[in-house]
Motif scaffolding. Structure first.
Motif, PDB file in Angstrom:
ATOM      1  N   GLN B 235      59.089  55.739  -2.852  1.00  0.00           N
ATOM      2  CA  GLN B 235      58.494  56.831  -3.625  1.00  0.00           C
ATOM      3  C   GLN B 235      57.005  56.963  -3.368  1.00  0.00           C
ATOM      4  OE1 GLN B 235      60.441  54.474  -4.905  1.00  0.00           O
ATOM      5  NE2 GLN B 235      61.858  55.288  -6.420  1.00  0.00           N
ATOM      6  N   ASP B 236      56.378  55.894  -2.922  1.00  0.00           N
ATOM      7  CA  ASP B 236      54.930  55.958  -2.696  1.00  0.00           C
ATOM      8  C   ASP B 236      54.575  56.568  -1.343  1.00  0.00           C
ATOM      9  OD1 ASP B 236      56.208  53.732  -1.604  1.00  0.00           O
ATOM     10  OD2 ASP B 236      54.343  52.587  -1.491  1.00  0.00           O
ATOM     11  N   LYS B 237      55.555  56.791  -0.508  1.00  0.00           N
ATOM     12  CA  LYS B 237      55.275  57.307   0.837  1.00  0.00           C
ATOM     13  C   LYS B 237      54.619  58.688   0.810  1.00  0.00           C
ATOM     14  CE  LYS B 237      57.113  54.020   3.496  1.00  0.00           C
ATOM     15  NZ  LYS B 237      58.543  53.767   3.646  1.00  0.00           N
ATOM     16  N   LEU B 239      52.233  59.722  -0.644  1.00  0.00           N
ATOM     17  CA  LEU B 239      50.780  59.692  -0.729  1.00  0.00           C
ATOM     18  C   LEU B 239      50.107  59.638   0.638  1.00  0.00           C
ATOM     19  CD1 LEU B 239      50.603  57.230  -3.695  1.00  0.00           C
ATOM     20  CD2 LEU B 239      49.958  59.618  -3.753  1.00  0.00           C
ATOM     21  N   ASP B 240      50.880  59.357   1.660  1.00  0.00           N
ATOM     22  CA  ASP B 240      50.300  59.324   3.006  1.00  0.00           C
ATOM     23  C   ASP B 240      50.053  60.727   3.555  1.00  0.00           C
ATOM     24  OD1 ASP B 240      50.386  56.573   2.995  1.00  0.00           O
ATOM     25  OD2 ASP B 240      52.418  56.512   3.793  1.00  0.00           O
ATOM     26  N   TYR B 244      48.990  66.002  -0.240  1.00  0.00           N
ATOM     27  CA  TYR B 244      49.145  65.429  -1.575  1.00  0.00           C
ATOM     28  C   TYR B 244      47.880  64.679  -1.990  1.00  0.00           C
ATOM     29  CZ  TYR B 244      53.821  66.933  -2.337  1.00  0.00           C
ATOM     30  OH  TYR B 244      54.909  67.719  -2.573  1.00  0.00           O
ATOM     31  N   ALA B 245      46.793  65.440  -2.077  1.00  0.00           N
ATOM     32  CA  ALA B 245      45.537  64.838  -2.494  1.00  0.00           C
ATOM     33  C   ALA B 245      45.322  65.173  -3.957  1.00  0.00           C
ATOM     34  CB  ALA B 245      44.404  65.373  -1.644  1.00  0.00           C
ATOM     35  N   ASP B 246      46.195  65.974  -4.473  1.00  0.00           N
ATOM     36  CA  ASP B 246      46.024  66.556  -5.799  1.00  0.00           C
ATOM     37  C   ASP B 246      46.913  65.798  -6.792  1.00  0.00           C
ATOM     38  OD1 ASP B 246      46.026  68.137  -7.977  1.00  0.00           O
ATOM     39  OD2 ASP B 246      46.410  70.006  -6.901  1.00  0.00           O
ATOM     40  N   ILE B 247      46.267  65.228  -7.823  1.00  0.00           N
ATOM     41  CA  ILE B 247      46.997  64.416  -8.780  1.00  0.00           C
ATOM     42  C   ILE B 247      48.170  65.159  -9.406  1.00  0.00           C
ATOM     43  CG2 ILE B 247      46.813  63.048 -10.895  1.00  0.00           C
ATOM     44  CD1 ILE B 247      45.128  61.853  -8.900  1.00  0.00           C
ATOM     45  N   ILE B 250      51.092  65.097  -7.147  1.00  0.00           N
ATOM     46  CA  ILE B 250      51.695  63.767  -7.092  1.00  0.00           C
ATOM     47  C   ILE B 250      52.526  63.519  -8.332  1.00  0.00           C
ATOM     48  CG2 ILE B 250      51.227  61.295  -6.970  1.00  0.00           C
ATOM     49  CD1 ILE B 250      48.617  61.928  -5.617  1.00  0.00           C
ATOM     50  N   LYS B 251      51.949  63.884  -9.451  1.00  0.00           N
ATOM     51  CA  LYS B 251      52.634  63.661 -10.716  1.00  0.00           C
ATOM     52  C   LYS B 251      53.967  64.395 -10.745  1.00  0.00           C
ATOM     53  CE  LYS B 251      51.719  63.345 -15.587  1.00  0.00           C
ATOM     54  NZ  LYS B 251      52.345  62.019 -15.590  1.00  0.00           N
ATOM     55  N   LEU B 254      56.392  62.599  -8.392  1.00  0.00           N
ATOM     56  CA  LEU B 254      56.880  61.316  -8.915  1.00  0.00           C
ATOM     57  C   LEU B 254      57.764  61.500 -10.134  1.00  0.00           C
ATOM     58  CD1 LEU B 254      53.788  58.989  -8.611  1.00  0.00           C
ATOM     59  CD2 LEU B 254      55.852  58.978  -7.231  1.00  0.00           C
ATOM     60  N   SER B 255      57.498  62.532 -10.913  1.00  0.00           N
ATOM     61  CA  SER B 255      58.294  62.701 -12.128  1.00  0.00           C
ATOM     62  C   SER B 255      59.740  63.026 -11.759  1.00  0.00           C
ATOM     63  CB  SER B 255      57.697  63.780 -13.025  1.00  0.00           C
ATOM     64  OG  SER B 255      57.946  65.048 -12.478  1.00  0.00           O
ATOM     65  N   THR B 258      61.139  59.309  -9.404  1.00  0.00           N
ATOM     66  CA  THR B 258      61.267  57.982 -10.003  1.00  0.00           C
ATOM     67  C   THR B 258      62.384  57.975 -11.047  1.00  0.00           C
ATOM     68  OG1 THR B 258      59.556  58.509 -11.633  1.00  0.00           O
ATOM     69  CG2 THR B 258      58.855  57.308  -9.688  1.00  0.00           C
ATOM     70  N   LYS B 259      63.074  59.074 -11.191  1.00  0.00           N
ATOM     71  CA  LYS B 259      64.094  59.141 -12.246  1.00  0.00           C
ATOM     72  C   LYS B 259      65.462  59.451 -11.665  1.00  0.00           C
ATOM     73  CE  LYS B 259      60.728  59.985 -15.698  1.00  0.00           C
ATOM     74  NZ  LYS B 259      59.571  60.466 -14.886  1.00  0.00           N
TER      75      LYS B 259
END
Lengths: 340, 340
Positions: B235-237, B239-240, B244-247, B250-251, B254-255, B258-259
């Motif tokens: 899931q962290d990939k 960010l590379d 995706y520099a914008d929080i 990303i949020k 991930l939302s 991660t579910k």
DNA sequence: GTTAGCACTCAAAACGATTGACTGCTAATT
DNA sequence: AATTAGCAGTCAATCGTTTTGAGTGCTAAC
């Protein structure tokens, strides 16, 4: 050296404010918000003394102060006013646990879910295997020519995730004979005791030594912490904290908190009898991201440790809330599991 | 309307470059890097025509061009040059699958792991239950006064995650009688057939109707997609990727990722016979984050669908690589599972 | 149909000046 | 001796301006 009461009070206010606002706190804001009877100049003197003592740091000369790791530790152990959860929150915890309490795995998953929901931080947990768990019944179910499922009923649960390989040529009768011999030999014994049984203990059992060794292997697997014992929830919660505006920080955090093996080492080796445990990343813990704090609680039931659960988040974390949630969840969880 | 060969070539180059650099591509860079024989002015004319046709967009008048969702779809289906994996990569896939192929759950987990490693994107997957799976043996193991574990051996696996409640007063003999009656009745039948059995089919079985209904309930659980069938990795990939520099992005990402429940709806209802499937978030798929693309492959063995696996990442995704990885993983996975 | 050339556009970077929230220190006050 | 008022000094953050340069569109020539 013991801090003066006033220094303690001031330090507590600094930490409170910093946790609330995420902004370095200034002498002026302290006097305005919490200390109307002393002047900001006095507070400045105290702050500079607290800085000297290592409890506060400054980003640059003209910025406010930020608590150090030392300060947070003192805050949690000494300064912090303990928080109480609302009725509503306590009811919520109870509701979650009572609606699905039949399956231990569900309970574990729910534990992290509740913790993450109520604290708004990422929560992590690991169920600790109990080496003192006692075997009641042991049963083999052959389902392939060379493989059997091992079912072990203990006081508390049914273990059904291990297989043994059956020696070639072993008949079903021999297998059920092995089953009854082993059942007699092992029932009433704890996992640990079983693993320590010496070879030459029993004549009648000597023929099934291989099967026995296979079962011991299976038990050993249950006795070690595995990735499947690890649970994590709310990994995205970290993004709500303003200090995580930096991609590299987020990446660092997620690279730990999305991987069960890493979370496992994070939670490994937590002291047995300590209830609430605070570890701060800057404090030399290799596994914890530098700008993170890990707060864990170790829960027990019937005198044995059942697991370690907690929260990982920014160092500037709402410790009052987190500690309150962990304690309340612990109380309810322990009461549910003890009643079995 | 069909595009001219030159337009296709230019569009392909635009998509290639944009995927590589994440920077809007200009007429000049196209001529320099790929099209030495035509001038940038000509390319500009073509680009503006492609924009007219909806394949390209411009952020502002003086910026380069960016592909539209339409362009990516055309790229994947028509323009893209298919990639081949290196020997090394193929060996890696084989290695992973062969070292732990005994347990189906492990295989599933490994599938997403491999996909995520090789593509550097977040991978998601769901194992599809097979309603045509046939029952070989059915067995009850009573381990509490009112509860029994149901063990079902099928052609392919051992199901052992369901419990039935045993009617009060039922003796062990009656339970094992029920076991043999049901075994006779159900063995050789598929899950679906069992669920469709009408009440009055068999006299001898009429006494165990309750048990039977409990077993049907258990089978129905196996036949529905559950959260435990869903796997996710890396899931962290996300960010590379520079976009995706914008929080908040990303949020949002991930939302979902991660579910398990959300990933489940993401993967639900994928066409049965389509192998590679590309869905782009801007294209009206509710569940997919707006700036994401979901590429999935549906794998089968012995003629039945075994699951859907894929990659979720930025729209600007390395489709060449992703498609190559999904195809190769599929080939190897299918061959392993078919050999059973 | 292509292309060279030029005017125009616009985001991003670079710069500088301003602001304002702080502290530290000194000297007066209690 | 502890406290405080007052003031000078610091420095990140903000804002407005300018500059830059990569890029296009258009026109006229090839």
């Amino acid at each position: 050296m013991e801090l003066s009461e006033r220094k303690k009070k001031i330090l507590q206010c600094v930490v409170d404010d910093y946790i609330e606002t995420a902004v370095p706190v200034s002498s002026k804001s302290l006097t305005e918000r919490h200390l109307p009877n002393i002047s900001s100049a006095t507070v400045r003197n105290e702050l500079s003394a607290l800085e000297e003592l290592g409890y506060l740091t400054q980003l640059h000369t003209s910025s406010g102060r930020v608590p150090s790791a030392e300060a947070y530790k003192l805050y949690v152990s000494d300064l912090m006013i303990k928080d109480k959860l609302s009725e509503k929150e306590i009811d919520y915890i109870k509701k979650i646990f009572l609606e699905k309490a039949d399956n231990l795995e569900e309970v574990i998953k729910n534990t992290t879910k509740v913790i993450s929901e109520l604290t708004s931080y990422t929560s992590v947990g690991v169920a600790t295997p109990d080496v003192d768990e006692k075997i009641n019944i042991i049963k083999f179910f052959r389902y392939k020519i060379d493989t059997a499922l091992v079912l072990i009923v203990t006081e508390r649960r049914l273990l059904k995730d291990n297989y043994i390989s059956v020696p070639e040529g072993m008949t079903d009768e021999q297998l059920s004979e092995a089953e009854s011999v082993l059942s007699r030999l092992l029932s009433g014994k704890s996992f640990e005791e079983v693993c320590n049984i010496k070879d030459d203990i029993n004549d009648e059992f000597s023929g099934y030594k291989n099967i026995f060794l296979n079962v011991v292997e299976a038990l050993k697997v249950y006795m070690t912490v595995k990735e499947s014992d690890v649970v994590m929830e709310g990994q995205d919660k970290i993004l709500d904290n303003p200090e995580y505006a930096d991609i590299s920080k987020i990446k660092n955090f997620l690279s730990v908190v999305t991987k069960k093996d890493k979370v496992m080492t994070l939670l490994a080796g937590d002291g047995r009898d300590i209830k609430i445990n605070v570890k701060i990343g800057t404090d030399g813990y290799e596994e914890i991201p530098k700008d993170c704090s890990l707060v864990t609680a170790t829960y027990s039931a019937n005198g044995t440790k059942i697991g370690t659960y907690g929260v990982i988040g920014p160092i500037r974390m709402d410790y009052q809330k987190v500690v309150a949630v962990l304690e309340n969840v612990g109380k309810i969880l322990e009461s549910i599991l003890t009643n079995r």
